[in-house]
Design an enzyme around this catalytic site. Structure first.
Site, PDB file in Angstrom:
ATOM      1  N   ASP A   1     -20.230  23.159  18.603  1.00 33.13           N
ATOM      2  CA  ASP A   1     -21.658  23.312  18.381  1.00 33.13           C
ATOM      3  C   ASP A   1     -21.865  23.965  17.014  1.00 33.13           C
ATOM      4  O   ASP A   1     -20.927  24.522  16.431  1.00 33.13           O
ATOM      5  CB  ASP A   1     -22.245  24.160  19.509  1.00 33.13           C
ATOM      6  CG  ASP A   1     -23.750  24.257  19.436  1.00 33.13           C
ATOM      7  OD1 ASP A   1     -24.398  23.267  19.027  1.00 33.13           O
ATOM      8  OD2 ASP A   1     -24.300  25.318  19.784  1.00 33.13           O
TER       9      ASP A   1
ATOM     10  N   ASP B   1     -25.305  25.883  15.769  1.00 38.22           N
ATOM     11  CA  ASP B   1     -26.042  27.140  15.839  1.00 38.22           C
ATOM     12  C   ASP B   1     -25.455  28.042  16.926  1.00 38.22           C
ATOM     13  O   ASP B   1     -25.282  27.630  18.071  1.00 38.22           O
ATOM     14  CB  ASP B   1     -27.519  26.873  16.125  1.00 38.22           C
ATOM     15  CG  ASP B   1     -28.197  26.148  14.974  1.00 38.22           C
ATOM     16  OD1 ASP B   1     -28.051  26.600  13.834  1.00 38.22           O
ATOM     17  OD2 ASP B   1     -28.845  25.113  15.220  1.00 38.22           O
TER      18      ASP B   1
END
Length: 258
Positions: free
Chosen positions: A12, A14
């Site tokens: 991922d 953020d």
């Protein structure tokens, strides 16, 4: 430890690599190690606003060197899904360059007249006129797709309504639920695996959210690493009926795994 050999990585963005535009300590070194060792990898994001080139530039400003081709957004996954379902089809798209570019590159025609699909992505300028048009097209038979189910997105002033919230408006007006392609749908992870020619048995997912990154990783058959630099605190892990393969403080703890 599961003892599995990890040849490929999905991560991922953020909360794992960056937070509010700043690199999380260890993130530049982790990506550099992947590139140095020649490990296939993708940075995944539910953000459908930006193109891969845009996001690569944003990461570069944070000191993280990720090639454009190593970024996989929910818009790209959505366009890939639609191209598989109805090759050369048409769509009425509500979104920004990340979505419209991905649809064009997948061979789709964008139209507001009789499209195969209404495709809803994220935008900072939702138009009542565009939402009204989407409602009428869905009621007339267009299939309803959304890039991701996130109901809010961050901004400097506070939360903003996001794709899932606008999708709820269209659903309320039409009685039609969208098919969400992005996380937590493992479809996004499977398309990512195909993109880098990876196998689930030898791939790991790094994320900061139990309800999207970890659960989708588990459902896609991946080894999962939860980092505690984003949305999930250590004491919250046991609230869920599933567990990640590993819980680590941050991505810095995974550099030696590469």
């Amino acid at each position: 430890m599961t003892g599995r050999t990890i040849d490929c990585w999905l991560t991922d963005m953020d909360g794992v690599l960056v937070h509010e535009g700043q690199a999380i300590p260890g993130a530049p070194e982790f990506i550099a190690a992947l590139r140095r060792e020649g490990r296939p990898f993708l940075v995944l994001t539910n953000n459908s606003i930006f193109t891969g080139r845009d996001l690569a530039a944003r990461l570069a400003r944070s000191g993280i060197d990720v090639p454009e081709e190593s970024i996989w957004t929910s818009a790209m996954a959505t366009a890939t899904f639609l191209a598989d379902q109805v090759p050369g089809g048409s769509a009425y798209a509500i979104g920004e360059a990340g979505l419209t570019t991905a649809l064009h590159e997948a061979g789709y025609t964008l139209t507001d007249t009789g499209p195969d699909y209404v495709v809803l992505g994220e935008t900072r300028t939702y138009s009542f006129e565009a939402i009204t048009r989407a409602v009428r097209l869905v009621r007339d038979g267009a299939r309803f797709i959304a890039t991701n189910p996130d109901t809010t997105g961050p901004s400097a002033e506070g939360p903003l309504p996001a794709t899932g919230a606008v999708a709820a408006m269209i659903t309320a007006a039409t009685g039609r639920q969208p098919y969400y392609v992005g996380k937590p749908n493992p479809m996004m992870f499977r398309s990512a695996l195909n993109r880098i020619d990876a196998h689930s048995e030898a791939t790991a997912m790094i994320g900061d959210r139990m309800d999207t990154d970890v659960v989708a990783g588990i459902e896609a058959g991946l080894e999962t690493f939860l980092v505690l630099t984003g949305s999930t605190a250590a004491h919250e892990v046991d609230r869920h009926p599933f567990r990640p393969s590993h819980v680590v403080d941050s991505i810095a703890d995974l550099i030696e795994r590469v």
